[in-house]
Design a protein around this motif. Structure first.
Motif, PDB file in Angstrom:
ATOM      1  N   ALA A   1       0.837  -1.207   0.000  1.00  0.00           N
ATOM      2  CA  ALA A   1       0.000   0.000   0.000  1.00  0.00           C
ATOM      3  C   ALA A   1       0.871   1.257   0.000  1.00  0.00           C
ATOM      4  CB  ALA A   1      -0.921   0.001   1.214  1.00  0.00           C
ATOM      5  N   SER A   2       1.965   1.218   0.731  1.00  0.00           N
ATOM      6  CA  SER A   2       2.879   2.366   0.770  1.00  0.00           C
ATOM      7  C   SER A   2       3.448   2.653  -0.610  1.00  0.00           C
ATOM      8  CB  SER A   2       4.018   2.101   1.761  1.00  0.00           C
ATOM      9  OG  SER A   2       3.516   1.953   3.065  1.00  0.00           O
ATOM     10  N   LYS A   3       3.798   1.589  -1.345  1.00  0.00           N
ATOM     11  CA  LYS A   3       4.309   1.762  -2.713  1.00  0.00           C
ATOM     12  C   LYS A   3       3.243   2.394  -3.603  1.00  0.00           C
ATOM     13  CE  LYS A   3       7.625  -2.025  -2.834  1.00  0.00           C
ATOM     14  NZ  LYS A   3       8.054  -3.263  -3.494  1.00  0.00           N
ATOM     15  N   ILE A   4       2.013   1.921  -3.472  1.00  0.00           N
ATOM     16  CA  ILE A   4       0.911   2.458  -4.277  1.00  0.00           C
ATOM     17  C   ILE A   4       0.716   3.936  -3.981  1.00  0.00           C
ATOM     18  CG2 ILE A   4      -1.605   2.392  -4.595  1.00  0.00           C
ATOM     19  CD1 ILE A   4      -1.392  -0.694  -4.109  1.00  0.00           C
ATOM     20  N   LEU A   5       0.702   4.291  -2.700  1.00  0.00           N
ATOM     21  CA  LEU A   5       0.488   5.696  -2.312  1.00  0.00           C
ATOM     22  C   LEU A   5       1.622   6.588  -2.805  1.00  0.00           C
ATOM     23  CD1 LEU A   5      -0.894   5.084   1.281  1.00  0.00           C
ATOM     24  CD2 LEU A   5      -2.180   5.996  -0.670  1.00  0.00           C
ATOM     25  N   LYS A   6       2.864   6.110  -2.730  1.00  0.00           N
ATOM     26  CA  LYS A   6       3.995   6.901  -3.236  1.00  0.00           C
ATOM     27  C   LYS A   6       3.853   7.139  -4.737  1.00  0.00           C
ATOM     28  CE  LYS A   6       7.245   8.307  -1.579  1.00  0.00           C
ATOM     29  NZ  LYS A   6       7.544   9.638  -1.029  1.00  0.00           N
ATOM     30  N   LYS A   7       3.458   6.105  -5.481  1.00  0.00           N
ATOM     31  CA  LYS A   7       3.286   6.239  -6.926  1.00  0.00           C
ATOM     32  C   LYS A   7       2.150   7.192  -7.272  1.00  0.00           C
ATOM     33  CE  LYS A   7       5.236   1.814  -8.321  1.00  0.00           C
ATOM     34  NZ  LYS A   7       4.984   0.481  -8.880  1.00  0.00           N
ATOM     35  N   MET A   8       1.183   7.326  -6.355  1.00  0.00           N
ATOM     36  CA  MET A   8       0.048   8.216  -6.580  1.00  0.00           C
ATOM     37  C   MET A   8       0.339   9.655  -6.156  1.00  0.00           C
ATOM     38  SD  MET A   8      -3.142   5.787  -5.517  1.00  0.00           S
ATOM     39  CE  MET A   8      -4.390   6.787  -6.332  1.00  0.00           C
ATOM     40  N   GLY A   9       1.549   9.906  -5.662  1.00  0.00           N
ATOM     41  CA  GLY A   9       1.941  11.271  -5.341  1.00  0.00           C
ATOM     42  C   GLY A   9       1.859  11.663  -3.881  1.00  0.00           C
ATOM     43  N   PHE A  10       1.604  10.719  -2.999  1.00  0.00           N
ATOM     44  CA  PHE A  10       1.611  11.026  -1.575  1.00  0.00           C
ATOM     45  C   PHE A  10       3.066  11.097  -1.128  1.00  0.00           C
ATOM     46  CE2 PHE A  10      -2.575   9.385  -2.315  1.00  0.00           C
ATOM     47  CZ  PHE A  10      -3.386  10.102  -1.456  1.00  0.00           C
ATOM     48  N   SER A  11       3.442  12.193  -0.472  1.00  0.00           N
ATOM     49  CA  SER A  11       4.852  12.396  -0.173  1.00  0.00           C
ATOM     50  C   SER A  11       5.275  11.857   1.185  1.00  0.00           C
ATOM     51  CB  SER A  11       5.204  13.883  -0.259  1.00  0.00           C
ATOM     52  OG  SER A  11       4.383  14.620   0.619  1.00  0.00           O
ATOM     53  N   LYS A  12       4.393  11.877   2.166  1.00  0.00           N
ATOM     54  CA  LYS A  12       4.743  11.428   3.521  1.00  0.00           C
ATOM     55  C   LYS A  12       3.990  10.144   3.846  1.00  0.00           C
ATOM     56  CE  LYS A  12       5.376  16.167   5.060  1.00  0.00           C
ATOM     57  NZ  LYS A  12       4.831  17.215   5.917  1.00  0.00           N
ATOM     58  N   VAL A  13       4.644   9.016   3.581  1.00  0.00           N
ATOM     59  CA  VAL A  13       4.030   7.707   3.798  1.00  0.00           C
ATOM     60  C   VAL A  13       4.886   6.927   4.791  1.00  0.00           C
ATOM     61  CG1 VAL A  13       3.235   5.577   2.713  1.00  0.00           C
ATOM     62  CG2 VAL A  13       3.118   7.728   1.443  1.00  0.00           C
ATOM     63  N   THR A  14       4.212   6.367   5.791  1.00  0.00           N
ATOM     64  CA  THR A  14       4.897   5.590   6.824  1.00  0.00           C
ATOM     65  C   THR A  14       4.263   4.215   6.917  1.00  0.00           C
ATOM     66  OG1 THR A  14       5.420   7.598   8.081  1.00  0.00           O
ATOM     67  CG2 THR A  14       5.493   5.509   9.279  1.00  0.00           C
ATOM     68  N   ASN A  15       5.100   3.177   6.925  1.00  0.00           N
ATOM     69  CA  ASN A  15       4.653   1.792   7.026  1.00  0.00           C
ATOM     70  C   ASN A  15       4.977   1.262   8.420  1.00  0.00           C
ATOM     71  OD1 ASN A  15       3.888  -0.904   6.236  1.00  0.00           O
ATOM     72  ND2 ASN A  15       6.048  -1.356   5.998  1.00  0.00           N
ATOM     73  N   VAL A  16       4.008   0.562   9.024  1.00  0.00           N
ATOM     74  CA  VAL A  16       4.240  -0.063  10.329  1.00  0.00           C
ATOM     75  C   VAL A  16       4.744  -1.486  10.102  1.00  0.00           C
ATOM     76  CG1 VAL A  16       3.236  -0.713  12.546  1.00  0.00           C
ATOM     77  CG2 VAL A  16       2.417   1.353  11.376  1.00  0.00           C
ATOM     78  N   LYS A  17       6.011  -1.710  10.412  1.00  0.00           N
ATOM     79  CA  LYS A  17       6.632  -3.037  10.244  1.00  0.00           C
ATOM     80  C   LYS A  17       6.003  -4.015  11.238  1.00  0.00           C
ATOM     81  CE  LYS A  17      10.691  -1.573  11.060  1.00  0.00           C
ATOM     82  NZ  LYS A  17      12.107  -1.475  11.367  1.00  0.00           N
ATOM     83  N   GLY A  18       5.670  -5.195  10.772  1.00  0.00           N
ATOM     84  CA  GLY A  18       5.114  -6.208  11.651  1.00  0.00           C
ATOM     85  C   GLY A  18       3.618  -6.103  11.845  1.00  0.00           C
ATOM     86  N   GLY A  19       3.044  -4.981  11.464  1.00  0.00           N
ATOM     87  CA  GLY A  19       1.586  -4.784  11.499  1.00  0.00           C
ATOM     88  C   GLY A  19       0.932  -5.078  12.835  1.00  0.00           C
ATOM     89  N   MET A  20      -0.292  -5.551  12.749  1.00  0.00           N
ATOM     90  CA  MET A  20      -1.087  -5.847  13.944  1.00  0.00           C
ATOM     91  C   MET A  20      -0.481  -7.008  14.742  1.00  0.00           C
ATOM     92  SD  MET A  20      -3.493  -3.638  14.231  1.00  0.00           S
ATOM     93  CE  MET A  20      -4.602  -4.381  15.420  1.00  0.00           C
ATOM     94  N   ASN A  21       0.254  -7.881  14.075  1.00  0.00           N
ATOM     95  CA  ASN A  21       0.919  -8.971  14.791  1.00  0.00           C
ATOM     96  C   ASN A  21       1.929  -8.409  15.803  1.00  0.00           C
ATOM     97  OD1 ASN A  21      -0.460 -10.904  13.315  1.00  0.00           O
ATOM     98  ND2 ASN A  21       1.214 -11.243  11.873  1.00  0.00           N
ATOM     99  N   ALA A  22       2.621  -7.349  15.426  1.00  0.00           N
ATOM    100  CA  ALA A  22       3.600  -6.733  16.320  1.00  0.00           C
ATOM    101  C   ALA A  22       2.921  -5.837  17.355  1.00  0.00           C
ATOM    102  CB  ALA A  22       4.606  -5.915  15.507  1.00  0.00           C
ATOM    103  N   TRP A  23       1.737  -5.336  17.025  1.00  0.00           N
ATOM    104  CA  TRP A  23       1.000  -4.451  17.926  1.00  0.00           C
ATOM    105  C   TRP A  23       0.465  -5.219  19.132  1.00  0.00           C
ATOM    106  CZ3 TRP A  23       0.321   0.583  18.705  1.00  0.00           C
ATOM    107  CH2 TRP A  23      -0.773   1.021  19.472  1.00  0.00           C
ATOM    108  N   SER A  24      -0.029  -6.420  18.905  1.00  0.00           N
ATOM    109  CA  SER A  24      -0.675  -7.194  19.964  1.00  0.00           C
ATOM    110  C   SER A  24       0.258  -7.514  21.117  1.00  0.00           C
ATOM    111  CB  SER A  24      -1.225  -8.493  19.399  1.00  0.00           C
ATOM    112  OG  SER A  24      -2.154  -8.200  18.382  1.00  0.00           O
TER     113      SER A  24
END
Length: 120
Positions: A97-120
């Motif tokens: 999703a981050s790659k898609i957003l960058k290609k669409m022109g969003f400049s400030k994109v942050t990805n959460v590594k590990g997602g909800m698995n790491a959050w729990s």
């Protein structure tokens, strides 16, 4: 003939590397870092790209559910001038999703590594 085999292998390896290397211009944070980001929600948008069923089962308050397969069509609901923090279950879909957003022109994109698995 042997050179062709080497070229095919090189192309294949390049493709694999490009799929798994972080996207240029995308910031990656841990679930622990996300807790700090949630303290100051100004000028930030929080997007969960999991399916509606996954989102309904467990989500972080303040995240908007936009499933990955709908992201391109619903990106107009997001503001390009604000940072977007993206999460999924394990970090793979949010990376995509981050790659898609960058290609669409969003400049400030942050990805959460590990997602909800790491959050729990």
């Amino acid at each position: 003939m042997e050179y062709i085999n080497y070229i095919v292998i090189l192309i294949f390896l390049s493709f694999i590397l490009m799929r798994f290397l972080p996207t240029k211009g995308v910031r990656n944070i841990s679930a622990a870092d996300l807790k700090n980001e949630l303290k100051d929600r100004s000028n930030k948008q929080f997007v969960d790209v999991r399916t509606p069923g996954e989102f309904k089962g467990n989500h972080i308050r303040g995240f908007k559910n936009i499933p990955l397969h709908q992201l391109s069509n619903k990106a107009n609901e997001l503001t390009k001038e604000q940072e977007i923090i993206v999460i999924c279950q394990s970090g793979m879909r949010s990376q995509k999703a981050s790659k898609i957003l960058k290609k669409m022109g969003f400049s400030k994109v942050t990805n959460v590594k590990g997602g909800m698995n790491a959050w729990s």
